[in-house]
Design a protein around this motif. Structure first.
Motif, short mmCIF file in Angstrom:
data_model
loop_
_atom_site.label_atom_id
_atom_site.label_comp_id
_atom_site.label_asym_id
_atom_site.label_seq_id
_atom_site.Cartn_x
_atom_site.Cartn_y
_atom_site.Cartn_z
N LYS A 1 80.41 104.81 50.22
CA LYS A 1 80.23 105.49 51.52
C LYS A 1 81.24 106.63 51.68
CE LYS A 1 77.23 102.30 52.75
NZ LYS A 1 75.77 102.60 52.79
N ASP B 1 74.45 101.28 58.65
CA ASP B 1 75.73 101.98 58.62
C ASP B 1 75.60 103.34 59.32
OD1 ASP B 1 76.37 99.81 57.10
OD2 ASP B 1 76.28 100.88 55.19
N VAL C 1 83.05 106.45 58.75
CA VAL C 1 81.83 105.69 58.46
C VAL C 1 82.04 104.24 58.89
CG1 VAL C 1 80.23 104.92 56.68
CG2 VAL C 1 81.29 107.18 56.51
#
Length: 322
Positions: free
Chosen positions: A103, A135, A195
């Motif tokens: 990520k 996410d 994130v």
């Protein structure tokens, strides 16, 4: 490479579980820094044992200075481009680094923060956040809002990886017992992109003699000081909506600390200045306090009875705009 910093102090019962979870990572580009903070049990020896068996693990022994001091020591020795923290009584899922680094690189993030499990002595284990969405990626403002509202992330520095650069000129405050809350918002202020990962990727172990389980006066005073400093920084740097989330956080901590002081019989005059400042800010900025507690998500607690009791006790009710 990710530098995983593990502060170690008298955790011989739990340390192997923690370090073994690091060794078991499916992502191999890591180093572990075990910072023995003057342990008086066999923790230091265990650290040396691992360091001698795996060249990705380094051990540093120092005089006892507290968890903040140990983490700062780790930051000074870290060689990685990313930083992660794992307390010695906690542990990671085997895919923690792989998911977070994926990520991190995909979104060019400064922080990747994951959901995590609360783990208790009775083997009860549950995710901290009930996250339905996939996410998500947030800019600085929205990430700060989510942090302050305890929405998908908390003030804990664990279960995250950080761009090492956001630690420039930022360190944990030595001697402070509520050090995570005192630094998390500063790191988020330095992050352009954050994130949020919905999958739990770490285990937070609740044990009776841990720092956060302590009920002494200092940790409560550190808690409310961190809350006020966080609000002041956010008030200065963000818009009214984010500032309202910060005052909500401050009010929640004021209630919690007051409850603890009443329960333990501490002198309420010691937190009077924090209480007075909170009231002044609520009145000055016309915060709609009656809705503040719906902003801060906390699936582990039922808040309403506590804040009702404290508001009556402290006479804060006259400042509430329902």
């Amino acid at each position: 490479m990710v530098s995983i910093i593990v502060p170690v102090y008298n955790v011989e019962k739990y340390l192997r579980r923690c370090v073994d979870s690091i060794i078991a990572q499916t992502y191999s580009e890591w180093e572990a820094l075990l910072i023995d903070d003057g342990s008086t049990d066999s923790s230091g020896t265990i650290c040396d044992e691992y360091a001698n068996c795996d060249n990705r693990i380094r051990c540093y022994h120092k005089e006892n200075g507290g968890q903040s001091s140990a983490r700062n020591e780790g930051l000074e020795h870290a060689r990685g481009e990313q930083i992660a923290f794992c307390d010695a009584d906690d542990w990671l899922t085997s895919d923690f680094l792989e998911i977070c680094i994926t990520k991190y690189k995909k979104y060019k993030a400064d922080i990747v923060t994951a959901n995590y499990y609360n783990y208790y002595n009775d083997n009860k284990c549950e995710p901290v956040f009930d996250i339905k969405a996939n996410d998500t990626v947030f800019d600085n403002r929205m990430a700060m809002k989510r942090l302050l509202e305890n929405d998908g992330t908390s003030s804990s520095v664990g279960a995250r990886i950080y761009n090492k650069k956001i630690f420039d000129n930022i360190r944990f405050e030595n001697g402070m017992l509520f050090e995570d809350a005192a630094i998390s918002y500063k790191l988020f202020m330095n992050a352009d992109k954050v994130v949020f990962v919905s999958k739990p990727l770490a285990y937070y172990y609740h044990r009776e003699n841990s720092t956060m389980a302590r009920r002494d006066k200092k940790i409560r005073l550190d808690e409310i000081r961190a809350a006020r400093e966080r609000y002041m920084a956010v008030r200065e740097s963000y818009d009214d909506e984010i500032a309202e989330a910060a005052i909500s956080d401050y009010a929640y901590d004021m209630i919690h600390v007051t409850e603890c002081f009443i329960r333990e019989g501490y002198d309420l005059r010691e937190i009077e200045s924090y209480d007075k400042y909170l009231r002044t800010e609520i009145e000055k900025h016309s915060y709609h306090v009656g809705t503040l507690f719906s902003k801060r998500k906390n699936p582990q607690q039922t808040q309403k009875p506590a804040w009702q009791r404290v508001f009556v006790y402290r006479g804060v009710g006259k400042y509430i705009k329902w």
